[in-house]
Design a protein around this motif. Structure first.
Motif, PDB file in Angstrom:
ATOM      1  N   ALA A 133       0.500  -1.334  -0.019  1.00  0.00           N
ATOM      2  CA  ALA A 133       0.100  -0.141  -0.002  1.00  0.00           C
ATOM      3  C   ALA A 133       0.992   1.159  -0.037  1.00  0.00           C
ATOM      4  O   ALA A 133       0.580   2.366  -0.585  1.00  0.00           O
ATOM      5  CB  ALA A 133      -0.989  -0.058   1.241  1.00  0.00           C
ATOM      6  N   GLY A 134       1.835   1.317   0.816  1.00  0.00           N
ATOM      7  CA  GLY A 134       2.886   2.426   0.741  1.00  0.00           C
ATOM      8  C   GLY A 134       3.636   2.526  -0.524  1.00  0.00           C
ATOM      9  O   GLY A 134       3.671   3.794  -1.209  1.00  0.00           O
ATOM     10  N   PHE A 135       3.986   1.304  -1.118  1.00  0.00           N
ATOM     11  CA  PHE A 135       4.470   1.495  -2.645  1.00  0.00           C
ATOM     12  C   PHE A 135       3.642   2.199  -3.535  1.00  0.00           C
ATOM     13  O   PHE A 135       3.860   2.736  -4.425  1.00  0.00           O
ATOM     14  CB  PHE A 135       4.815   0.171  -3.030  1.00  0.00           C
ATOM     15  CG  PHE A 135       5.524   0.139  -4.279  1.00  0.00           C
ATOM     16  CD1 PHE A 135       6.849   0.633  -4.245  1.00  0.00           C
ATOM     17  CD2 PHE A 135       4.846  -0.310  -5.464  1.00  0.00           C
ATOM     18  CE1 PHE A 135       7.094   0.664  -5.978  1.00  0.00           C
ATOM     19  CE2 PHE A 135       5.419  -0.351  -6.809  1.00  0.00           C
ATOM     20  CZ  PHE A 135       6.535  -0.009  -6.815  1.00  0.00           C
ATOM     21  N   LEU A 136       2.154   1.776  -3.723  1.00  0.00           N
ATOM     22  CA  LEU A 136       1.178   2.210  -4.325  1.00  0.00           C
ATOM     23  C   LEU A 136       0.956   3.715  -4.298  1.00  0.00           C
ATOM     24  O   LEU A 136       0.641   4.576  -5.149  1.00  0.00           O
ATOM     25  CB  LEU A 136       0.001   1.411  -4.384  1.00  0.00           C
ATOM     26  CG  LEU A 136       0.184  -0.099  -4.905  1.00  0.00           C
ATOM     27  CD1 LEU A 136      -1.122  -0.894  -4.609  1.00  0.00           C
ATOM     28  CD2 LEU A 136       0.320   0.099  -6.328  1.00  0.00           C
ATOM     29  N   LEU A 137       0.998   4.081  -2.933  1.00  0.00           N
ATOM     30  CA  LEU A 137       0.497   5.488  -2.421  1.00  0.00           C
ATOM     31  C   LEU A 137       1.729   6.481  -2.968  1.00  0.00           C
ATOM     32  O   LEU A 137       1.508   7.598  -3.616  1.00  0.00           O
ATOM     33  CB  LEU A 137       0.347   5.617  -1.192  1.00  0.00           C
ATOM     34  CG  LEU A 137      -1.036   5.182  -0.564  1.00  0.00           C
ATOM     35  CD1 LEU A 137      -0.949   5.246   0.955  1.00  0.00           C
ATOM     36  CD2 LEU A 137      -2.124   5.842  -1.316  1.00  0.00           C
ATOM     37  N   ARG A 138       2.930   5.933  -3.041  1.00  0.00           N
ATOM     38  CA  ARG A 138       4.263   6.791  -3.390  1.00  0.00           C
ATOM     39  C   ARG A 138       3.981   6.906  -5.173  1.00  0.00           C
ATOM     40  O   ARG A 138       4.540   7.944  -5.590  1.00  0.00           O
ATOM     41  CB  ARG A 138       5.353   6.118  -3.076  1.00  0.00           C
ATOM     42  CG  ARG A 138       5.785   6.409  -1.770  1.00  0.00           C
ATOM     43  CD  ARG A 138       7.321   6.248  -1.237  1.00  0.00           C
ATOM     44  NE  ARG A 138       7.313   4.674  -1.763  1.00  0.00           N
ATOM     45  CZ  ARG A 138       7.886   3.760  -0.956  1.00  0.00           C
ATOM     46  NH1 ARG A 138       7.666   3.883   0.413  1.00  0.00           N
ATOM     47  NH2 ARG A 138       7.746   2.308  -1.133  1.00  0.00           N
ATOM     48  N   LYS A 139       3.640   5.810  -5.676  1.00  0.00           N
ATOM     49  CA  LYS A 139       3.649   5.942  -7.198  1.00  0.00           C
ATOM     50  C   LYS A 139       2.566   6.697  -7.509  1.00  0.00           C
ATOM     51  O   LYS A 139       2.877   7.618  -8.611  1.00  0.00           O
ATOM     52  CB  LYS A 139       3.439   4.369  -7.924  1.00  0.00           C
ATOM     53  CG  LYS A 139       4.607   3.592  -7.829  1.00  0.00           C
ATOM     54  CD  LYS A 139       5.855   3.943  -8.512  1.00  0.00           C
ATOM     55  CE  LYS A 139       6.985   3.202  -8.745  1.00  0.00           C
ATOM     56  NZ  LYS A 139       8.111   3.309  -9.405  1.00  0.00           N
ATOM     57  N   LEU A 140       1.404   6.964  -6.992  1.00  0.00           N
ATOM     58  CA  LEU A 140       0.261   7.360  -7.336  1.00  0.00           C
ATOM     59  C   LEU A 140       0.576   9.126  -7.267  1.00  0.00           C
ATOM     60  O   LEU A 140       0.083   9.931  -7.866  1.00  0.00           O
ATOM     61  CB  LEU A 140      -0.886   7.026  -6.612  1.00  0.00           C
ATOM     62  CG  LEU A 140      -1.623   5.647  -7.034  1.00  0.00           C
ATOM     63  CD1 LEU A 140      -2.723   5.575  -6.014  1.00  0.00           C
ATOM     64  CD2 LEU A 140      -2.000   5.782  -8.470  1.00  0.00           C
ATOM     65  N   ARG A 141       1.294   9.358  -6.225  1.00  0.00           N
ATOM     66  CA  ARG A 141       1.704  10.783  -5.777  1.00  0.00           C
ATOM     67  C   ARG A 141       2.737  11.316  -6.769  1.00  0.00           C
ATOM     68  O   ARG A 141       2.491  12.447  -7.151  1.00  0.00           O
ATOM     69  CB  ARG A 141       2.373  10.804  -4.349  1.00  0.00           C
ATOM     70  CG  ARG A 141       1.383  10.701  -3.228  1.00  0.00           C
ATOM     71  CD  ARG A 141       2.087  11.217  -1.984  1.00  0.00           C
ATOM     72  NE  ARG A 141       1.391  10.506  -0.926  1.00  0.00           N
ATOM     73  CZ  ARG A 141       2.119  10.244   0.167  1.00  0.00           C
ATOM     74  NH1 ARG A 141       3.390  10.160   0.378  1.00  0.00           N
ATOM     75  NH2 ARG A 141       1.341   9.500   1.107  1.00  0.00           N
ATOM     76  N   ARG A 142       3.479  10.526  -7.435  1.00  0.00           N
ATOM     77  CA  ARG A 142       4.331  10.770  -8.437  1.00  0.00           C
ATOM     78  C   ARG A 142       3.758  11.225  -9.865  1.00  0.00           C
ATOM     79  O   ARG A 142       4.285  11.877 -10.750  1.00  0.00           O
ATOM     80  CB  ARG A 142       5.433  10.112  -8.522  1.00  0.00           C
ATOM     81  CG  ARG A 142       6.360  10.007  -7.388  1.00  0.00           C
ATOM     82  CD  ARG A 142       7.521   8.945  -7.371  1.00  0.00           C
ATOM     83  NE  ARG A 142       8.498   8.654  -6.508  1.00  0.00           N
ATOM     84  CZ  ARG A 142       9.464   7.845  -6.186  1.00  0.00           C
ATOM     85  NH1 ARG A 142       9.466   7.080  -6.853  1.00  0.00           N
ATOM     86  NH2 ARG A 142      10.113   7.742  -5.041  1.00  0.00           N
ATOM     87  N   ALA A 143       2.756  10.583 -10.161  1.00  0.00           N
ATOM     88  CA  ALA A 143       2.018  10.601 -11.194  1.00  0.00           C
ATOM     89  C   ALA A 143       1.302  11.548 -11.284  1.00  0.00           C
ATOM     90  O   ALA A 143       0.857  12.431 -10.642  1.00  0.00           O
ATOM     91  CB  ALA A 143       1.033   9.236 -11.612  1.00  0.00           C
TER      92      ALA A 143
END
Length: 66
Positions: A56-66
């Motif tokens: 979940a942390g990995f996905l949230l970091r990826k979504l913030r960058r996009a």
């Protein structure tokens, strides 16, 4: 990072203890079997919580960058 692992372990220990106390099966007489069962449940729950938390942390970091 070390603090995160400790918090996840504490949550897994809490859930395992609650689940072990709520378990309605007959308890084994041998303490070694009881300890092994508790340790196995703890490992499984810790692994499940860790996978969910870090993915979940990995996905949230990826979504913030996009």
């Amino acid at each position: 990072m070390k603090n995160t692992f400790l918090k996840l372990f504490c949550a897994a220990f809490l859930f395992t203890t609650i689940a072990y106390l709520m378990d309605g099966d007959a308890k084994e007489q041998d303490m070694g079997v009881r300890f092994a069962e508790f340790a196995g449940m703890l490992a499984i729950i810790y692994l499940m919580i860790s996978v969910i938390w870090f993915s979940a942390g990995f996905l949230l970091r990826k979504l913030r960058r996009a």
